[in-house]
Design a protein around this motif. Structure first.
Motif, short mmCIF file in Angstrom:
data_model
loop_
_atom_site.label_atom_id
_atom_site.label_comp_id
_atom_site.label_asym_id
_atom_site.label_seq_id
_atom_site.Cartn_x
_atom_site.Cartn_y
_atom_site.Cartn_z
N TRP A 9 74.07 19.77 72.48
CA TRP A 9 74.10 19.02 71.24
C TRP A 9 74.06 17.51 71.47
O TRP A 9 73.60 16.76 70.60
CB TRP A 9 75.28 19.46 70.37
N ALA A 12 70.44 17.07 71.46
CA ALA A 12 69.91 17.17 70.09
C ALA A 12 70.23 15.93 69.26
O ALA A 12 69.50 15.58 68.33
CB ALA A 12 70.47 18.42 69.41
N TYR A 16 68.27 13.65 66.05
CA TYR A 16 68.79 14.48 64.95
C TYR A 16 68.56 13.84 63.58
O TYR A 16 68.07 14.49 62.66
CB TYR A 16 70.29 14.77 65.16
N ASN A 20 66.38 15.51 60.67
CA ASN A 20 67.18 16.16 59.62
C ASN A 20 67.54 15.22 58.47
O ASN A 20 68.01 15.66 57.44
CB ASN A 20 68.48 16.68 60.26
N MET A 72 76.85 12.97 69.03
CA MET A 72 76.82 13.15 67.57
C MET A 72 77.91 12.27 66.95
O MET A 72 77.67 11.55 65.97
CB MET A 72 77.09 14.61 67.22
N GLY A 164 68.99 24.05 69.94
CA GLY A 164 69.73 23.81 68.70
C GLY A 164 70.31 25.09 68.14
O GLY A 164 70.84 25.92 68.87
#
Ligand SMILES: C[S@@+](CC[C@H](N)C(=O)[O-])C[C@H]1O[C@@H](n2cnc3c(N)ncnc32)[C@H](O)[C@@H]1O
Length: 202
Positions: A9, A12, A16, A20, A72, A164
């Motif tokens: 992640w 990702a 992202y 998204n 993230m 993912g």
């Protein structure tokens, strides 16, 4: 901490918001805003990702936002600072929740249990930290019973799970298997995208 999942992640996280941040957020905004408007008491939000959902949180709530990915969370930090309420971010694996039993009034998720490696185990951990009668509110994409979407999602998962989420999770069943009761499903799109509500410890 599951380092393999954390690394996946972190990778990702790089693209992202680009992938998204526009279409999906615009499309699902009314449903998410309505679901999150139900937040009350001490709330656990899983997994907060880059914090795109923070814009849909009602102001003035007390929320802890968790995610396994440091990258993230790094992106989410600016959005969390802009939130008009209490929003604490923590890097934590849902499988290792270090809160005492019954710490939260509610748990919310958003496209989370497509991604957590052991969904039933993760949901059991979530149930443990809920107070008696505490509630779970989820915005999730799941497997579909509709042809041809079910088959398409199975095939897509062979690829997507490498970088993912898994597209074929039976999250509604997993919620019940984890011990939640009064599981209710509000369909959002094509038996794929759903709002799921349930009640935790009785
Ligand atoms: C598809 S993203 C969704 C992020 C965000 N909720 C959103 O909708 O934009 C899935 C998220 O789950 C997080 N995640 C995956 N496994 C996790 C775990 N075991 N514990 C906590 N977070 C996890 C990932 O780091 C990622 O941010």
């Amino acid at each position: 901490m599951d380092l393999e999942t954390s690394r996946k992640w972190d990778e990702a996280a790089r693209g992202y918001d680009l992938m998204n941040g526009f279409g999906p957020e615009w499309r699902w905004a009314p449903w998410k805003r309505r679901l999150f408007s139900e937040m009350s008491g001490r709330v656990l939000f899983l997994a907060i990702g880059t914090g795109q959902d923070i814009q849909f949180f009602p102001p003035g709530r007390e929320i802890v936002g968790l995610d396994i990915s440091a990258r993230m969370l790094a992106v989410a930090t600016t959005r969390a600072h802009a939130y008009e309420g209490s929003l604490e971010l923590r890097r934590l694996d849902v499988h290792d929740l270090d809160y005492p039993d019954g710490s939260f009034d509610q748990v919310f998720t958003s496209c989370t249990f497509c991604s957590v490696p052991d969904p039933v185990g993760g949901l059991k951990a979530v149930r443990r930290v809920l107070k008696q009668g505490g509630t779970l509110g989820m915005f999730e994409h799941t497997r579909s019973r509709l042809f041809p979407f079910g088959v398409m999602l199975e095939v897509m998962t062979l690829l997507t799970r490498r970088f993912g989420p898994e597209m074929n999770r039976d999250t509604v069943t997993n919620v019940a298997r984890a011990g939640f009761t009064n599981v209710r499903v509000e369909p959002v799109y094509l038996d794929v995208v759903k709002i799921i509500r349930a009640v935790g410890p009785g």
